[in-house]
Design a protein around this motif. Sequence first.
Motif, short mmCIF file in Angstrom:
data_model
loop_
_atom_site.label_atom_id
_atom_site.label_comp_id
_atom_site.label_asym_id
_atom_site.label_seq_id
_atom_site.Cartn_x
_atom_site.Cartn_y
_atom_site.Cartn_z
N SER A 193 21.11 117.65 48.28
CA SER A 193 21.07 116.29 48.81
C SER A 193 20.60 116.35 50.26
CB SER A 193 22.46 115.65 48.76
OG SER A 193 22.93 115.57 47.43
N SER A 196 21.32 111.91 56.09
CA SER A 196 20.75 111.35 57.31
C SER A 196 21.88 110.92 58.24
CB SER A 196 19.84 110.16 56.98
OG SER A 196 19.19 109.68 58.13
N GLY A 207 23.21 107.78 55.51
CA GLY A 207 23.21 107.76 54.05
C GLY A 207 22.86 109.13 53.48
N LYS A 208 22.98 109.22 52.16
CA LYS A 208 22.66 110.44 51.42
C LYS A 208 21.53 110.10 50.45
CE LYS A 208 26.01 113.10 50.03
NZ LYS A 208 27.15 113.69 49.26
N TYR A 209 20.51 110.99 50.39
CA TYR A 209 19.30 110.67 49.63
C TYR A 209 18.86 111.85 48.77
CZ TYR A 209 19.44 107.08 53.20
OH TYR A 209 19.86 106.07 54.02
N ASP A 210 18.10 111.51 47.72
CA ASP A 210 17.60 112.54 46.82
C ASP A 210 16.34 113.23 47.35
OD1 ASP A 210 19.61 111.94 45.01
OD2 ASP A 210 18.40 110.47 43.94
N LYS A 211 15.64 112.54 48.26
CA LYS A 211 14.40 113.10 48.81
C LYS A 211 14.53 113.22 50.33
CE LYS A 211 11.22 111.42 45.24
NZ LYS A 211 9.98 110.65 44.98
N HIS A 214 12.96 110.42 52.37
CA HIS A 214 13.73 109.18 52.41
C HIS A 214 14.81 109.26 53.49
CE1 HIS A 214 12.56 107.73 48.08
NE2 HIS A 214 11.54 108.19 48.79
N ALA A 215 15.43 110.41 53.61
CA ALA A 215 16.44 110.61 54.66
C ALA A 215 15.80 110.50 56.04
CB ALA A 215 17.11 111.97 54.48
N ALA A 218 15.07 106.87 56.73
CA ALA A 218 16.32 106.18 57.05
C ALA A 218 16.70 106.40 58.51
CB ALA A 218 17.44 106.67 56.13
N ILE A 251 9.43 102.07 51.20
CA ILE A 251 10.72 102.77 51.24
C ILE A 251 11.57 102.25 52.40
CG2 ILE A 251 11.81 105.03 51.55
CD1 ILE A 251 9.16 106.19 50.30
N ILE A 255 15.61 100.68 52.30
CA ILE A 255 16.74 101.45 52.82
C ILE A 255 17.71 100.54 53.59
CG2 ILE A 255 17.36 103.17 54.58
CD1 ILE A 255 14.97 104.81 53.64
#
Length: 264
Positions: A193, A196, A207-211, A214-215, A218, A251, A255
Amino acid sequence: MKNLPGVFKSQKKNGDVYYRSSITFRSKHISLGSFDNEEDANAAYNDATAIIQSENTYLPDDFSKSICQKLDFKKWVSLINFKNNGIYIKTPIYMRNKFFNYYLSKNDVLTFDVDDLFYYSNHSIMRRGTHLFVAEYGMQTNIASRYGIRNFARKDIDFRFVNGDINDFRYANIEIINPYQGVTVETANGITSYISKIHINGYNLIGKYDKIEHAAIAYNKAVDMLADNDSTTNYEKNYINDYSNEEYMEIYKKIHIPSKIFQK
């Protein structure tokens, strides 16, 4: 009165006298340094003369006070590199096969690819603890930034030296694990995971992201929102290479940034 060989008398702006030493080798005029007295300046000249006339193929590690009574170690490196490799470099660089060493001291040696030769031939490296930097445009530039290692990146978390040698800055030896500011990579039960966080009176979870991208986005959005809320902190934003502007904004809009982090 005539000066000793290789010595030139000079005067500072305040009137103090000092002595410069230099030598000419292979039609190249080489400065050997400045000294408080004529005898030391001449001793450095004699050291350099003995080196270039010697049949020995000296290497940087051969430096000793029995060979160089007054010649500075960094001057020694430049001189024997010129003698052995046929190229004069004013910084303490010794050429190897397909790479070079930069000698901060006899026991503090950095390794670089030949691609970096021009840069470090014209920039002197300085060390403060583990921080290596050059003076550039009146500022101190961290040399790690040349290799994609961002400020405050964590060794073995955000980047690593493949062979374990922290002084080996060859490009193949530097692996960037996480190129983004405000992002932490976490793996639990085989699942990775991307967390961010942003520092506002301590670290705050965004937050916590799969990519990982994306983090990073964010984090950028949180920085933008802080600026909109008149934050005076100068946060370093992430540059996302892999997304077009349209993909980035798609994206970015999706977010959600927790409002509580702006209430600190």
